[in-house]
Design a protein around this motif. Structure first.
Motif, PDB file in Angstrom:
ATOM      1  N   UNK A   7      -3.359  43.166  51.205  1.00  0.00           N
ATOM      2  CA  UNK A   7      -4.597  42.554  50.735  1.00  0.00           C
ATOM      3  C   UNK A   7      -4.323  41.572  49.602  1.00  0.00           C
ATOM      4  N   UNK A   8      -3.394  41.936  48.714  1.00  0.00           N
ATOM      5  CA  UNK A   8      -3.041  41.048  47.612  1.00  0.00           C
ATOM      6  C   UNK A   8      -2.427  39.767  48.144  1.00  0.00           C
ATOM      7  N   UNK A   9      -1.495  39.893  49.103  1.00  0.00           N
ATOM      8  CA  UNK A   9      -0.851  38.711  49.674  1.00  0.00           C
ATOM      9  C   UNK A   9      -1.874  37.809  50.354  1.00  0.00           C
ATOM     10  N   UNK A  10      -2.811  38.406  51.067  1.00  0.00           N
ATOM     11  CA  UNK A  10      -3.842  37.623  51.741  1.00  0.00           C
ATOM     12  C   UNK A  10      -4.745  36.926  50.732  1.00  0.00           C
ATOM     13  N   UNK A  11      -5.095  37.634  49.668  1.00  0.00           N
ATOM     14  CA  UNK A  11      -5.965  37.062  48.645  1.00  0.00           C
ATOM     15  C   UNK A  11      -5.288  35.888  47.949  1.00  0.00           C
ATOM     16  N   UNK A  12      -4.003  36.030  47.602  1.00  0.00           N
ATOM     17  CA  UNK A  12      -3.281  34.944  46.958  1.00  0.00           C
ATOM     18  C   UNK A  12      -3.072  33.772  47.909  1.00  0.00           C
ATOM     19  N   UNK A  13      -2.959  34.066  49.210  1.00  0.00           N
ATOM     20  CA  UNK A  13      -2.876  32.992  50.195  1.00  0.00           C
ATOM     21  C   UNK A  13      -4.168  32.183  50.231  1.00  0.00           C
ATOM     22  N   UNK A  14      -5.297  32.865  50.118  1.00  0.00           N
ATOM     23  CA  UNK A  14      -6.585  32.174  50.054  1.00  0.00           C
ATOM     24  C   UNK A  14      -6.679  31.328  48.783  1.00  0.00           C
ATOM     25  N   UNK A  15      -6.143  31.843  47.680  1.00  0.00           N
ATOM     26  CA  UNK A  15      -6.143  31.079  46.426  1.00  0.00           C
ATOM     27  C   UNK A  15      -5.340  29.798  46.568  1.00  0.00           C
ATOM     28  N   UNK A  16      -4.199  29.891  47.268  1.00  0.00           N
ATOM     29  CA  UNK A  16      -3.369  28.706  47.487  1.00  0.00           C
ATOM     30  C   UNK A  16      -4.103  27.663  48.323  1.00  0.00           C
ATOM     31  N   UNK A  17      -4.800  28.112  49.360  1.00  0.00           N
ATOM     32  CA  UNK A  17      -5.556  27.181  50.210  1.00  0.00           C
ATOM     33  C   UNK A  17      -6.730  26.574  49.441  1.00  0.00           C
ATOM     34  N   UNK A  18      -7.372  27.376  48.604  1.00  0.00           N
ATOM     35  CA  UNK A  18      -8.488  26.856  47.806  1.00  0.00           C
ATOM     36  C   UNK A  18      -7.991  25.852  46.780  1.00  0.00           C
TER      37      UNK A  18
END
Length: 281
Positions: free
Chosen positions: A83-94
């Motif tokens: 979940x952390x990896x997915x959340x940080x991936x979303x942060x990178x895309x944002x």
């Protein structure tokens, strides 16, 4: 105003607001590519969240024409590594979306596009302080707050007043402002910010090891810092920027009514409108 130390979870739980410089004109010629820089930052954020499940991290992107929240661990609800990896991936895309939007705004409003263009750190600091105050006023307990600025582009003299207002607001709220300079030149504004608020100012020598600097210096909570020997600024540039030409000056004229600073003598203050000849015969 509620004291920042009156209702803490514990002395080692942190609320860290990270301000990231996304200035494309700086990163176009930087030694460290922005993608690698962002990877270091996201790994640092991940390490903060792994230190305690009560830690709270927010990322604010500071562009040339705008600034915005791009990550808030309080909204992530991450309960595992995936979940952390997915959340940080979303942060990178944002973050990528913000950079594109900021570039469009910069092109549309006619902002000068050159290597000396400053990022909107005054707005980013204001967003950070507003977020912290919102946390102060929500619920009965909150983590220990601090702000970390990652700046590469030069200071914007036209932002001097707004930045200093943010610095004094942070000082009054007992919010330290840490600074990590990733550019080639120091920041007079952030030197003053770290000095006045009791934060840490550092300019790493090797950006390839940026994560190690961030983890060793800026991941430490405020309570632990009392037992550590952290980097100290040897000299602080306290020079101000004049209100008339927005240039850094060593000596100038100060309005005795509103304390505005000018590099040349004026018969009338352009800020408060007082006529000196009338007020001081």
């Amino acid at each position: 105003m509620t004291s920042a130390h009156s209702k803490l979870y514990s002395d080692d739980v942190s609320l860290v607001v990270v301000v990231v410089d996304t200035n494309p004109f700086f990163w176009a010629g930087a030694a460290l590519p922005f993608a690698d820089f962002l990877s270091h930052v996201l790994h640092f954020v991940n390490s903060l969240l792994l230190l305690s499940n009560l830690n709270h991290v927010v990322i604010i992107a500071a562009g040339v024409s705008s600034c915005a929240y791009v990550f808030d661990s309080g909204n992530a609800g991450a309960s595992g590594a995936a979940d952390v990896a997915e959340t940080l991936g979303k942060a990178s895309r944002k973050m990528e979306e913000f950079i594109k939007q900021d570039a469009r705004e910069t092109a549309s409003n006619g902002t000068v596009a050159d290597g000396g263009a400053a990022s909107l750190f005054s707005g980013a600091l204001s967003l950070a302080l507003c977020y912290i105050q919102r946390i102060f006023r929500s619920g009965t307990r909150h983590p220990q707050p601090r702000i970390l600025c990652l700046q590469g582009s030069p200071d914007g003299p036209e932002q001097y007043v707004a930045v200093m207002n943010s610095i004094f607001s942070a000082q009054r709220s007992m919010v330290p402002i840490d600074t990590c300079i990733v550019g080639t030149q120091d920041s007079a504004f952030l030197q003053q910010a770290s000095y006045i608020t009791g934060g840490v100012y550092m300019k790493p020598q090797e950006l390839s090891g940026l994560f190690q600097y961030l983890a060793a210096v800026f991941a430490t909570d405020l309570h632990s810092r009392t037992f550590l020997r952290l980097p100290k600024t040897l000299g602080v540039d306290f020079r101000a920027s004049c209100f008339c030409h927005k240039k850094t000056i060593d000596m100038g004229y100060v309005c005795s009514v509103c304390l505005s600073i000018f590099c040349k003598y004026h018969k009338k203050c352009s800020t408060c409108g007082i006529a000196y000849a009338e007020h001081f015969p």
